[in-house]
Enzyme design. Sequence first.
Site, PDB file in Angstrom:
ATOM      1  N   SER A 104       0.708  -1.193   0.136  1.00  0.00           N
ATOM      2  CA  SER A 104       0.005  -0.065  -0.099  1.00  0.00           C
ATOM      3  C   SER A 104       0.843   1.208  -0.058  1.00  0.00           C
ATOM      4  O   SER A 104       1.951   1.213   0.384  1.00  0.00           O
ATOM      5  CB  SER A 104      -0.885  -0.134   1.295  1.00  0.00           C
ATOM      6  OG  SER A 104      -1.389   1.403   1.598  1.00  0.00           O
ATOM      7  N   SER A 105       0.371   2.293  -0.577  1.00  0.00           N
ATOM      8  CA  SER A 105       1.166   3.618  -0.664  1.00  0.00           C
ATOM      9  C   SER A 105       1.658   4.151   0.707  1.00  0.00           C
ATOM     10  O   SER A 105       2.291   4.969   0.758  1.00  0.00           O
ATOM     11  CB  SER A 105       0.592   4.869  -1.637  1.00  0.00           C
ATOM     12  OG  SER A 105      -0.781   4.880  -0.911  1.00  0.00           O
ATOM     13  N   CYS A 106       0.786   3.816   1.784  1.00  0.00           N
ATOM     14  CA  CYS A 106       1.119   4.029   3.220  1.00  0.00           C
ATOM     15  C   CYS A 106       2.453   3.527   3.547  1.00  0.00           C
ATOM     16  O   CYS A 106       2.829   3.972   4.586  1.00  0.00           O
ATOM     17  CB  CYS A 106       0.022   3.916   4.021  1.00  0.00           C
ATOM     18  SG  CYS A 106      -0.201   2.227   4.472  1.00  0.00           S
ATOM     19  N   TYR A 132      -0.150   0.091  10.662  1.00  0.00           N
ATOM     20  CA  TYR A 132      -0.622  -0.543   9.475  1.00  0.00           C
ATOM     21  C   TYR A 132       0.515  -0.562   8.483  1.00  0.00           C
ATOM     22  O   TYR A 132       0.943  -1.443   7.825  1.00  0.00           O
ATOM     23  CB  TYR A 132      -1.868   0.205   8.878  1.00  0.00           C
ATOM     24  CG  TYR A 132      -2.370  -0.413   7.437  1.00  0.00           C
ATOM     25  CD1 TYR A 132      -3.130  -1.405   7.580  1.00  0.00           C
ATOM     26  CD2 TYR A 132      -2.153   0.328   6.438  1.00  0.00           C
ATOM     27  CE1 TYR A 132      -3.553  -1.789   6.351  1.00  0.00           C
ATOM     28  CE2 TYR A 132      -2.655  -0.134   5.139  1.00  0.00           C
ATOM     29  CZ  TYR A 132      -3.440  -1.125   5.241  1.00  0.00           C
ATOM     30  OH  TYR A 132      -3.970  -1.648   3.758  1.00  0.00           O
ATOM     31  N   LYS A 136       2.709  -3.658   6.754  1.00  0.00           N
ATOM     32  CA  LYS A 136       2.993  -3.848   5.578  1.00  0.00           C
ATOM     33  C   LYS A 136       4.409  -3.574   5.069  1.00  0.00           C
ATOM     34  O   LYS A 136       4.816  -4.464   4.097  1.00  0.00           O
ATOM     35  CB  LYS A 136       2.263  -2.509   4.643  1.00  0.00           C
ATOM     36  CG  LYS A 136       0.825  -2.529   4.649  1.00  0.00           C
ATOM     37  CD  LYS A 136       0.140  -3.188   3.613  1.00  0.00           C
ATOM     38  CE  LYS A 136      -1.047  -3.741   3.779  1.00  0.00           C
ATOM     39  NZ  LYS A 136      -1.678  -4.947   2.964  1.00  0.00           N
ATOM     40  N   HIS A 175     -12.235   5.870   1.610  1.00  0.00           N
ATOM     41  CA  HIS A 175     -11.279   6.601   1.118  1.00  0.00           C
ATOM     42  C   HIS A 175     -12.180   7.790   0.633  1.00  0.00           C
ATOM     43  O   HIS A 175     -13.283   7.822   0.437  1.00  0.00           O
ATOM     44  CB  HIS A 175     -10.320   5.881  -0.003  1.00  0.00           C
ATOM     45  CG  HIS A 175      -9.480   4.842   0.467  1.00  0.00           C
ATOM     46  ND1 HIS A 175      -9.704   3.471   0.279  1.00  0.00           N
ATOM     47  CD2 HIS A 175      -8.623   4.880   1.328  1.00  0.00           C
ATOM     48  CE1 HIS A 175      -8.577   2.880   0.835  1.00  0.00           C
ATOM     49  NE2 HIS A 175      -8.032   3.658   1.363  1.00  0.00           N
TER      50      HIS A 175
HETATM   51  N1  LIG Z   1      -8.775  -0.555  -1.134  1.00  0.00           N
HETATM   52  C1  LIG Z   1      -7.733   0.121  -1.525  1.00  0.00           C
HETATM   53  O1  LIG Z   1      -7.764   1.414  -1.465  1.00  0.00           O
HETATM   54  C2  LIG Z   1      -6.417  -0.271  -1.423  1.00  0.00           C
HETATM   55  C3  LIG Z   1      -5.255   0.728  -1.841  1.00  0.00           C
HETATM   56  C4  LIG Z   1      -3.897   0.319  -1.441  1.00  0.00           C
HETATM   57  C5  LIG Z   1      -3.655  -1.136  -1.253  1.00  0.00           C
HETATM   58  N2  LIG Z   1      -4.751  -1.846  -0.792  1.00  0.00           N
HETATM   59  C6  LIG Z   1      -4.436  -3.243  -0.270  1.00  0.00           C
HETATM   60  O2  LIG Z   1      -5.071  -4.142  -0.894  1.00  0.00           O
HETATM   61  C7  LIG Z   1      -5.399  -5.215  -0.150  1.00  0.00           C
HETATM   62  C8  LIG Z   1      -6.832  -5.623  -0.152  1.00  0.00           C
HETATM   63  O3  LIG Z   1      -7.433  -4.270   0.155  1.00  0.00           O
HETATM   64  P1  LIG Z   1      -9.194  -4.304  -0.226  1.00  0.00           P
HETATM   65  O4  LIG Z   1      -9.435  -2.853  -0.301  1.00  0.00           O
HETATM   66  O5  LIG Z   1      -9.676  -5.398  -0.756  1.00  0.00           O
HETATM   67  O6  LIG Z   1      -9.556  -4.682   1.416  1.00  0.00           O
HETATM   68  P2  LIG Z   1     -10.901  -5.011   2.012  1.00  0.00           P
HETATM   69  O7  LIG Z   1     -11.822  -4.993   1.018  1.00  0.00           O
HETATM   70  O8  LIG Z   1     -11.035  -4.586   3.408  1.00  0.00           O
HETATM   71  O9  LIG Z   1     -10.795  -6.755   2.095  1.00  0.00           O
HETATM   72  C9  LIG Z   1     -10.061  -7.311   3.003  1.00  0.00           C
HETATM   73  C10 LIG Z   1     -10.315  -8.566   3.061  1.00  0.00           C
HETATM   74  O10 LIG Z   1      -9.346  -9.466   4.089  1.00  0.00           O
HETATM   75  C11 LIG Z   1     -10.106 -10.471   4.683  1.00  0.00           C
HETATM   76  N3  LIG Z   1      -9.791 -10.716   6.140  1.00  0.00           N
HETATM   77  C12 LIG Z   1      -9.375  -9.814   6.794  1.00  0.00           C
HETATM   78  N4  LIG Z   1      -8.743 -10.377   8.331  1.00  0.00           N
HETATM   79  C13 LIG Z   1      -8.840 -11.697   7.839  1.00  0.00           C
HETATM   80  C14 LIG Z   1      -8.417 -12.806   8.575  1.00  0.00           C
HETATM   81  N5  LIG Z   1      -8.084 -12.507   9.958  1.00  0.00           N
HETATM   82  N6  LIG Z   1      -8.350 -14.108   7.973  1.00  0.00           N
HETATM   83  C15 LIG Z   1      -8.835 -14.053   6.607  1.00  0.00           C
HETATM   84  N7  LIG Z   1      -9.288 -13.181   5.946  1.00  0.00           N
HETATM   85  C16 LIG Z   1      -9.289 -11.987   6.577  1.00  0.00           C
HETATM   86  C17 LIG Z   1     -11.439  -9.864   4.859  1.00  0.00           C
HETATM   87  O11 LIG Z   1     -12.460 -10.712   4.982  1.00  0.00           O
HETATM   88  P3  LIG Z   1     -13.757 -10.183   5.957  1.00  0.00           P
HETATM   89  O12 LIG Z   1     -14.311  -8.996   5.579  1.00  0.00           O
HETATM   90  O13 LIG Z   1     -14.679 -11.521   6.020  1.00  0.00           O
HETATM   91  O14 LIG Z   1     -12.963  -9.871   7.544  1.00  0.00           O
HETATM   92  C18 LIG Z   1     -11.624  -9.235   3.123  1.00  0.00           C
HETATM   93  O15 LIG Z   1     -12.125 -10.255   2.481  1.00  0.00           O
HETATM   94  C19 LIG Z   1      -4.863  -4.839   1.105  1.00  0.00           C
HETATM   95  O16 LIG Z   1      -3.690  -5.471   1.487  1.00  0.00           O
HETATM   96  C20 LIG Z   1      -4.652  -3.461   1.118  1.00  0.00           C
HETATM   97  O17 LIG Z   1      -3.863  -2.803   1.963  1.00  0.00           O
HETATM   98  C21 LIG Z   1      -6.085  -1.412  -0.822  1.00  0.00           C
END
Ligand SMILES: NC(=O)c1ccc[n+]([C@@H]2O[C@H](COP(=O)([O-])OP(=O)(O)OC[C@H]3O[C@@H](n4cnc5c(N)ncnc54)[C@H](OP(=O)(O)O)[C@@H]3O)[C@@H](O)[C@H]2O)c1
Length: 305
Positions: A104-106, A132, A136, A175
């Site tokens: 992540s950019s953070c 966080y 990461k 966001h």
């Molecule tokens: N969204 C953005 O803007 C963004 C930007 C940059 C990077 N990212 C990175 O991309 C990745 C995915 O982000 P996202 O936006 O898809 O996040 P998200 O929508 O919040 O999804 C997170 C996923 O992780 C699962 N999870 C959390 N805790 C868990 C555990 N203990 N065991 C198994 N599964 C677990 C969640 O399941 P439940 O919901 O059932 O807990 C959900 O399926 C992350 O690493 C994030 O840092 C995201």
Amino acid sequence: MKILITGSTGMVGRNLVETLKNNTGHRLLTPTHKDLDLINQEATQTYFKAHKPDIIFHCASKVGGIQANLDEPVDFLLTNMMISMNVIHAALEAGVERFLNLGSSCMYPRDREILREEDILTGKLEPTNEGYAIAKNAAACLCRYISNEYGLAYRTVIPPNLYGPYDHFDLVNSHLLPAVILKLHLAKLKGEKIVKIWGDGQARREFLYIADLIDFLVVMLNRIEELPNMINVGVGEDYTIDEYYEMTAKVIGYQGAFEHDFSKPVGMRKKLMDISHVKKFGWQAKIPLDEGLKNTYHYFLKIID
Ligand SMILES: NC(=O)c1ccc[n+]([C@@H]2O[C@H](COP(=O)([O-])OP(=O)(O)OC[C@H]3O[C@@H](n4cnc5c(N)ncnc54)[C@H](OP(=O)(O)O)[C@@H]3O)[C@@H](O)[C@H]2O)c1
């Protein structure tokens, strides 16, 4: 190819699963949080050894906005550290040779306006999401160590803020873009003549449409060995907060005015990814902001019904 996707119910995971399902010939393993709690080391190792995937896309994470990060720093550091350490270690133990870790950019030092991969771990992190960001960075380091020590392809992809289908729309915890969509949609419904924008609206931000990130991940499915340890996957273009409001208003059809609330914090003036490395792979983001916004609003309207 047998592909394991962690976090398959999240925004990145769901979009990736939908695309890979149509990309025939792959067998997908998509355990949900309920099926497999990735904090549980033993369960994670047992699952990975039993299924032995060819590649893992690690998209599971505890993700949240500034307020959630400030309220629960212990959980953000602990949970993310435990999930990533367990998942990456279990992959190594199970003999998985290819691993794509979502960063992540953070992860970047807080004082950089242009984010270059080589600047990672060279300065202080943003205090509002430090836990966080530490987790990461630790995950990216572990992937790099494994790549170097074992000669395996464990790489970290670093996107900027994402937007698109399966995003989370919330006024406090989302966001910027999903929050703006919700705010302007509600303002239109209520006939509000003025919408307030925090700060002076001149801070610049970068957003990548989710389909572009998925396109990159799918392209890299067979080229992961060629990637450097960490790679930015951004648009290489940013807009001011005011411009995001204006473009979203156009898409939604909100015709009121905007006012700035100068008493509210602005955050960093600029945060833009350097995309020179990813460009060398012949890849670039394709979806223009207005098209991405239209698609996202279309999705938003479907889920609020
Ligand atoms: N969204 C953005 O803007 C963004 C930007 C940059 C990077 N990212 C990175 O991309 C990745 C995915 O982000 P996202 O936006 O898809 O996040 P998200 O929508 O919040 O999804 C997170 C996923 O992780 C699962 N999870 C959390 N805790 C868990 C555990 N203990 N065991 C198994 N599964 C677990 C969640 O399941 P439940 O919901 O059932 O807990 C959900 O399926 C992350 O690493 C994030 O840092 C995201």
